[in-house]
Design a protein around this motif. Structure first.
Motif, PDB file in Angstrom:
ATOM      1  N   ILE A 148       0.948  -1.160   0.087  1.00  0.00           N
ATOM      2  CA  ILE A 148      -0.160  -0.030   0.064  1.00  0.00           C
ATOM      3  C   ILE A 148       0.841   1.176   0.078  1.00  0.00           C
ATOM      4  N   THR A 149       0.414   2.198  -0.726  1.00  0.00           N
ATOM      5  CA  THR A 149       1.253   3.476  -0.637  1.00  0.00           C
ATOM      6  C   THR A 149       0.648   4.237   0.515  1.00  0.00           C
ATOM      7  N   TRP A 150       1.468   5.173   1.259  1.00  0.00           N
ATOM      8  CA  TRP A 150       1.204   5.948   2.263  1.00  0.00           C
ATOM      9  C   TRP A 150       0.347   7.236   1.822  1.00  0.00           C
ATOM     10  N   SER A 151       0.616   7.743   0.627  1.00  0.00           N
ATOM     11  CA  SER A 151       0.110   8.938   0.130  1.00  0.00           C
ATOM     12  C   SER A 151      -1.199   8.944  -0.128  1.00  0.00           C
ATOM     13  N   ASP A 152      -1.580   7.667  -1.093  1.00  0.00           N
ATOM     14  CA  ASP A 152      -3.030   7.665  -1.452  1.00  0.00           C
ATOM     15  C   ASP A 152      -3.741   6.441  -1.376  1.00  0.00           C
ATOM     16  N   SER A 200      -4.320  -2.132   4.748  1.00  0.00           N
ATOM     17  CA  SER A 200      -4.621  -0.790   5.277  1.00  0.00           C
ATOM     18  C   SER A 200      -3.610   0.119   6.066  1.00  0.00           C
ATOM     19  N   ARG A 201      -3.808   1.609   6.086  1.00  0.00           N
ATOM     20  CA  ARG A 201      -2.805   2.089   6.771  1.00  0.00           C
ATOM     21  C   ARG A 201      -3.575   3.284   7.514  1.00  0.00           C
ATOM     22  N   ASP A 202      -3.008   3.615   8.685  1.00  0.00           N
ATOM     23  CA  ASP A 202      -3.270   4.752   9.632  1.00  0.00           C
ATOM     24  C   ASP A 202      -2.199   5.700   9.715  1.00  0.00           C
ATOM     25  N   ASN A 203      -2.376   6.735   8.952  1.00  0.00           N
ATOM     26  CA  ASN A 203      -1.468   7.702   8.754  1.00  0.00           C
ATOM     27  C   ASN A 203      -1.014   8.565  10.097  1.00  0.00           C
ATOM     28  N   ALA A 204      -2.045   8.584  10.940  1.00  0.00           N
ATOM     29  CA  ALA A 204      -1.947   9.429  12.137  1.00  0.00           C
ATOM     30  C   ALA A 204      -1.266   8.463  13.090  1.00  0.00           C
ATOM     31  N   LYS A 205      -1.395   7.203  13.209  1.00  0.00           N
ATOM     32  CA  LYS A 205      -0.520   6.302  14.064  1.00  0.00           C
ATOM     33  C   LYS A 205       0.642   5.568  13.368  1.00  0.00           C
ATOM     34  N   ASN A 206       0.840   5.757  12.139  1.00  0.00           N
ATOM     35  CA  ASN A 206       2.178   5.569  11.399  1.00  0.00           C
ATOM     36  C   ASN A 206       2.204   4.039  11.394  1.00  0.00           C
ATOM     37  N   THR A 207       1.019   3.563  11.177  1.00  0.00           N
ATOM     38  CA  THR A 207       1.043   2.000  11.197  1.00  0.00           C
ATOM     39  C   THR A 207       0.077   1.532  10.087  1.00  0.00           C
ATOM     40  N   VAL A 208       0.849   0.507   9.526  1.00  0.00           N
ATOM     41  CA  VAL A 208       0.201  -0.380   8.430  1.00  0.00           C
ATOM     42  C   VAL A 208      -0.403  -1.719   8.918  1.00  0.00           C
ATOM     43  N   TYR A 209      -1.579  -1.953   8.663  1.00  0.00           N
ATOM     44  CA  TYR A 209      -2.347  -3.512   9.153  1.00  0.00           C
ATOM     45  C   TYR A 209      -2.425  -4.439   7.884  1.00  0.00           C
ATOM     46  N   LEU A 210      -2.263  -5.646   8.369  1.00  0.00           N
ATOM     47  CA  LEU A 210      -2.962  -6.616   7.297  1.00  0.00           C
ATOM     48  C   LEU A 210      -4.186  -7.418   7.955  1.00  0.00           C
ATOM     49  N   GLN A 211      -5.072  -7.269   7.568  1.00  0.00           N
ATOM     50  CA  GLN A 211      -6.294  -8.139   8.180  1.00  0.00           C
ATOM     51  C   GLN A 211      -6.304  -9.312   7.144  1.00  0.00           C
TER      52      GLN A 211
END
Length: 122
Positions: A51-55, A71-82
């Motif tokens: 995933i890209t952070w930007s868009d 998915s990513r949560d830019n506020a938490k600087n965290t990427v997830y893999l569900q």
């Protein structure tokens, strides 16, 4: 430098779900693409999703489409893999990685986390 720390692995029965997290830090990590890879014993490391952070553009390997969501949560600087509908063949060490472009190529990702074990029992 980019630092990556994964968490969320574990043991789950087939058909179950897990969510992996990857906390990112560093001066320029937000310019990178974030990917998830996995490596089973005796196998090469393979691309899972990115995933890209930007868009938020994403890419998945065919074997996980419809089951896994990155998915990513830019506020938490965290990427997830569900990961849903897990299968025994999903068993592997899962790695978070950062790279310059949205690609499936392992060699283009320059930063890696330590990995987290996912085991799916039948």
């Amino acid at each position: 430098q980019v630092q990556l720390v994964e968490s969320g692995g574990g043991l789950v029965q087939a058909g179950g779900s897990l969510r992996l997290s990857c906390a990112a830090s560093g001066r320029t990590f937000s310019t990178y693409v974030m990917g998830w890879f996995r490596q089973a014993p005796g196998e090469e490391r393979e691309f899972v999703a990115a995933i890209t952070w930007s868009d938020g553009r994403t890419n998945y390997v065919d074997s996980v489409k419809g089951r896994f969501t990155i998915s990513r949560d830019n506020a938490k600087n965290t990427v997830y893999l569900q990961m849903n509908s897990l299968k025994p063949e999903d068993t592997a060490v899962y790695y978070c990685a950062a790279g310059p472009v949205l690609t499936t190529r392992v060699g283009l990702y320059g930063y890696w986390g330590q990995g987290t074990q996912v085991t799916v029992s039948s």
